[in-house]
Design a protein around this motif. Structure first.
Motif, mmCIF file in Angstrom:
data_model
loop_
_atom_site.group_PDB
_atom_site.id
_atom_site.type_symbol
_atom_site.label_atom_id
_atom_site.label_comp_id
_atom_site.label_asym_id
_atom_site.label_seq_id
_atom_site.Cartn_x
_atom_site.Cartn_y
_atom_site.Cartn_z
ATOM 1 N N GLY A 260 0.795 -1.221 0.000
ATOM 2 C CA GLY A 260 0.000 0.000 0.000
ATOM 3 C C GLY A 260 0.823 1.266 0.000
ATOM 4 N N ARG A 261 2.119 1.139 0.326
ATOM 5 C CA ARG A 261 3.012 2.311 0.336
ATOM 6 C C ARG A 261 4.271 2.058 -0.493
ATOM 7 N NH1 ARG A 261 4.586 3.234 6.187
ATOM 8 N NH2 ARG A 261 4.533 0.952 6.143
ATOM 9 N N HIS A 262 4.897 0.931 -0.245
ATOM 10 C CA HIS A 262 6.151 0.590 -0.901
ATOM 11 C C HIS A 262 5.964 -0.632 -1.788
ATOM 12 C CE1 HIS A 262 7.603 2.444 3.049
ATOM 13 N NE2 HIS A 262 7.746 3.367 2.098
ATOM 14 N N ALA A 263 6.822 -0.741 -2.805
ATOM 15 C CA ALA A 263 6.663 -1.831 -3.765
ATOM 16 C C ALA A 263 8.011 -2.356 -4.224
ATOM 17 C CB ALA A 263 5.854 -1.354 -4.975
ATOM 18 N N ALA A 264 8.011 -3.595 -4.676
ATOM 19 C CA ALA A 264 9.129 -4.197 -5.404
ATOM 20 C C ALA A 264 8.540 -4.790 -6.669
ATOM 21 C CB ALA A 264 9.807 -5.286 -4.571
ATOM 22 N N VAL A 265 9.302 -4.740 -7.749
ATOM 23 C CA VAL A 265 8.809 -5.270 -9.011
ATOM 24 C C VAL A 265 9.708 -6.419 -9.463
ATOM 25 C CG1 VAL A 265 10.106 -3.643 -10.463
ATOM 26 C CG2 VAL A 265 8.003 -4.684 -11.335
ATOM 27 N N VAL A 266 9.077 -7.443 -10.026
ATOM 28 C CA VAL A 266 9.807 -8.602 -10.528
ATOM 29 C C VAL A 266 9.798 -8.583 -12.055
ATOM 30 C CG1 VAL A 266 9.997 -11.119 -10.511
ATOM 31 C CG2 VAL A 266 9.085 -9.930 -8.504
ATOM 32 N N ASP A 267 10.986 -8.630 -12.647
ATOM 33 C CA ASP A 267 11.175 -8.771 -14.096
ATOM 34 C C ASP A 267 10.499 -7.683 -14.931
ATOM 35 O OD1 ASP A 267 12.808 -10.939 -13.739
ATOM 36 O OD2 ASP A 267 11.321 -12.446 -14.286
ATOM 37 N N PRO A 268 10.856 -6.418 -14.707
ATOM 38 C CA PRO A 268 10.247 -5.331 -15.489
ATOM 39 C C PRO A 268 10.849 -5.227 -16.892
ATOM 40 C CG PRO A 268 11.853 -4.422 -13.979
ATOM 41 C CD PRO A 268 11.788 -5.887 -13.690
ATOM 42 N N GLY A 269 10.312 -5.990 -17.807
ATOM 43 C CA GLY A 269 10.783 -5.929 -19.183
ATOM 44 C C GLY A 269 10.459 -4.613 -19.855
ATOM 45 N N ASP A 270 9.477 -3.902 -19.331
ATOM 46 C CA ASP A 270 9.055 -2.610 -19.881
ATOM 47 C C ASP A 270 8.797 -1.683 -18.700
ATOM 48 O OD1 ASP A 270 8.056 -0.498 -21.323
ATOM 49 O OD2 ASP A 270 6.355 -1.586 -22.174
ATOM 50 N N ALA A 271 9.379 -0.499 -18.725
ATOM 51 C CA ALA A 271 9.222 0.435 -17.607
ATOM 52 C C ALA A 271 7.839 1.074 -17.574
ATOM 53 C CB ALA A 271 10.289 1.524 -17.681
ATOM 54 N N ALA A 272 7.257 1.358 -18.744
ATOM 55 C CA ALA A 272 6.038 2.171 -18.807
ATOM 56 C C ALA A 272 4.872 1.607 -18.000
ATOM 57 C CB ALA A 272 5.630 2.393 -20.259
ATOM 58 N N PRO A 273 4.493 0.324 -18.166
ATOM 59 C CA PRO A 273 3.353 -0.164 -17.389
ATOM 60 C C PRO A 273 3.622 -0.228 -15.896
ATOM 61 C CG PRO A 273 4.369 -1.956 -18.624
ATOM 62 C CD PRO A 273 4.992 -0.685 -19.112
ATOM 63 N N VAL A 274 4.878 -0.414 -15.511
ATOM 64 C CA VAL A 274 5.211 -0.434 -14.083
ATOM 65 C C VAL A 274 5.083 0.968 -13.505
ATOM 66 C CG1 VAL A 274 6.969 -0.968 -12.363
ATOM 67 C CG2 VAL A 274 6.745 -2.404 -14.400
ATOM 68 N N LEU A 275 5.603 1.962 -14.211
ATOM 69 C CA LEU A 275 5.475 3.341 -13.755
ATOM 70 C C LEU A 275 4.007 3.739 -13.636
ATOM 71 C CD1 LEU A 275 8.331 4.876 -15.920
ATOM 72 C CD2 LEU A 275 8.293 4.787 -13.410
ATOM 73 N N ALA A 276 3.198 3.295 -14.593
ATOM 74 C CA ALA A 276 1.759 3.605 -14.543
ATOM 75 C C ALA A 276 1.100 2.961 -13.335
ATOM 76 C CB ALA A 276 1.085 3.148 -15.830
ATOM 77 N N ALA A 277 1.469 1.707 -13.044
ATOM 78 C CA ALA A 277 0.880 1.001 -11.901
ATOM 79 C C ALA A 277 1.323 1.626 -10.584
ATOM 80 C CB ALA A 277 1.268 -0.471 -11.948
ATOM 81 N N LEU A 278 2.579 2.053 -10.498
ATOM 82 C CA LEU A 278 3.061 2.725 -9.289
ATOM 83 C C LEU A 278 2.273 4.006 -9.043
ATOM 84 C CD1 LEU A 278 6.917 2.314 -9.828
ATOM 85 C CD2 LEU A 278 5.572 1.204 -8.040
ATOM 86 N N GLN A 279 2.087 4.787 -10.096
ATOM 87 C CA GLN A 279 1.366 6.055 -9.962
ATOM 88 C C GLN A 279 -0.100 5.818 -9.615
ATOM 89 O OE1 GLN A 279 1.350 8.529 -13.472
ATOM 90 N NE2 GLN A 279 0.797 10.358 -12.333
ATOM 91 N N ALA A 280 -0.721 4.857 -10.290
ATOM 92 C CA ALA A 280 -2.147 4.594 -10.059
ATOM 93 C C ALA A 280 -2.424 4.130 -8.637
ATOM 94 C CB ALA A 280 -2.649 3.547 -11.055
ATOM 95 N N ASN A 281 -1.436 3.448 -8.038
ATOM 96 C CA ASN A 281 -1.638 2.895 -6.699
ATOM 97 C C ASN A 281 -0.916 3.681 -5.604
ATOM 98 O OD1 ASN A 281 -3.111 0.088 -7.029
ATOM 99 N ND2 ASN A 281 -1.668 0.253 -8.733
ATOM 100 N N GLY A 282 -0.294 4.796 -5.985
ATOM 101 C CA GLY A 282 0.378 5.637 -5.007
ATOM 102 C C GLY A 282 1.529 4.961 -4.297
ATOM 103 N N LEU A 283 2.369 4.249 -5.065
ATOM 104 C CA LEU A 283 3.432 3.437 -4.476
ATOM 105 C C LEU A 283 4.813 4.004 -4.778
ATOM 106 C CD1 LEU A 283 2.044 -0.048 -5.605
ATOM 107 C CD2 LEU A 283 1.805 1.008 -3.333
ATOM 108 N N ALA A 284 5.734 3.828 -3.829
ATOM 109 C CA ALA A 284 7.141 4.175 -4.021
ATOM 110 C C ALA A 284 7.914 2.885 -4.270
ATOM 111 C CB ALA A 284 7.686 4.884 -2.788
ATOM 112 N N LEU A 285 8.661 2.839 -5.354
ATOM 113 C CA LEU A 285 9.415 1.636 -5.691
ATOM 114 C C LEU A 285 10.664 1.537 -4.830
ATOM 115 C CD1 LEU A 285 9.462 -0.798 -7.637
ATOM 116 C CD2 LEU A 285 10.944 0.558 -9.122
ATOM 117 N N ALA A 286 10.792 0.392 -4.125
ATOM 118 C CA ALA A 286 11.910 0.191 -3.209
ATOM 119 C C ALA A 286 12.953 -0.772 -3.746
ATOM 120 C CB ALA A 286 11.398 -0.332 -1.865
ATOM 121 N N ALA A 287 12.576 -1.629 -4.712
ATOM 122 C CA ALA A 287 13.530 -2.624 -5.211
ATOM 123 C C ALA A 287 13.054 -3.205 -6.529
ATOM 124 C CB ALA A 287 13.718 -3.747 -4.199
#
Length: 280
Positions: free
Chosen positions: A36-63
């Motif tokens: 709900g606050r922090h996130a980690a992403v597994v295997d980001p082959g494309d940055a764009a959808p991950v950035l969109a999901a982080l923004q949509a869910n109000g998350l800070a990427l930690a790893a």
């Protein structure tokens, strides 16, 4: 599990954490683990959808967590690490397989078998499992407390990855490691290949009643526009032919097709994998 509509991502509730399936390319899933606050992403082959999901869910990427060097798993790493950096996380650690460090731009934390990844912002501890076969340095991440497995392209729902760099013997050993995990472990693989895999599984083990039930259930998910992933280790043991290569009916199917002349687990697996490579 709590299902919610898939806008940028589809959530799967796991204890205090959620795992979001972020679709990418034609059939990839980029897994976003968050609290709900922090996130980690597994295997980001494309940055764009991950950035969109982080923004949509109000998350800070930690790893960032990587399983292997193929472009559809690592292609977004450099851009994502740069664009998702924040005052809280000015330098986002990028974990990945030590044996493939020279093939992955942006990796900062090389990992080997048995090492731990500690993500205190998520309260998450991940064990590293080396699973060569698909690639020589492929790793998987297992969170025992949460019963989560992120296995990249080694184990799929109903199937397994192609043996590109390793050997059938290596892949058999790698799959055995994963199959030995507790049955309730949730399997987060990287592709939506399930129906194709299960079609092949039914061809080689048509008498498997659990498999026939699974096919109906998974097709219902796809018809509703839902992912078939995650699976569980128990379900894979019961229905995945690549974990069942020495089952009598599978061996008989291989022999009947003229694909198996020497009995043995590695031989049966290799024959199955070769057959699946060209199966329509």
């Amino acid at each position: 599990m709590t299902e919610q509509p898939a806008a940028p991502a589809t959530p799967d509730q796991t204890t205090s954490l959620e795992v979001l399936a972020v679709p990418a390319f034609s059939d990839n899933y980029l897994w976003l683990i968050h609290n709900g606050r922090h996130a980690a992403v597994v295997d980001p082959g494309d940055a764009a959808p991950v950035l969109a999901a982080l923004q949509a869910n109000g998350l800070a990427l930690a790893a960032i967590l990587l399983t292997h060097h193929h472009a559809d798993h690592v292609g977004g790493v450099v851009e994502l690490a740069s664009r998702a950096a924040s005052a809280q996380f000015p330098s986002i650690p990028v974990y990945g397989p030590a044996r493939e460090q020279d093939k992955i731009a942006g990796m900062t934390r090389p990992l080997r078998e048995g090492e731990q990844v500690e993500l205190p912002q998520l309260g998450l501890s991940l064990s590293v499992i080396e699973v060569p076969g698909h690639t020589l340095g492929h790793i998987a991440y297992h969170a025992p407390a949460e019963s989560l497995l992120f296995c990249g392209d080694t184990l799929f729902a109903g199937g397994c990855g192609r043996v590109f760099e390793g050997t059938p013997a290596q892949m058999v050993a790698s799959l055995a490691k994963l199959a030995s995990l507790p049955g309730a472990t949730r399997v987060y693989c990287a592709h939506e290949y399930t129906m194709s895999n299960l079609k092949f599984a039914a061809a080689v083990e048509p008498g498997n009643a659990e498999l026939l039930i699974r096919i109906r259930q998974e097709q219902a998910k796809r018809d509703a526009g839902r992912p078939t992933v995650p699976s569980t280790i128990a379900l894979e043991r019961d229905t995945n032919p690549f974990l069942r290569a020495t089952e009598k009916e599978i061996v008989q199917s291989l022999q009947k097709a003229g694909r198996l002349t020497q009995l043995g687990e590695v031989e049966s697996f290799a024959a199955l994998r070769e057959w699946k490579n060209t199966y329509k």
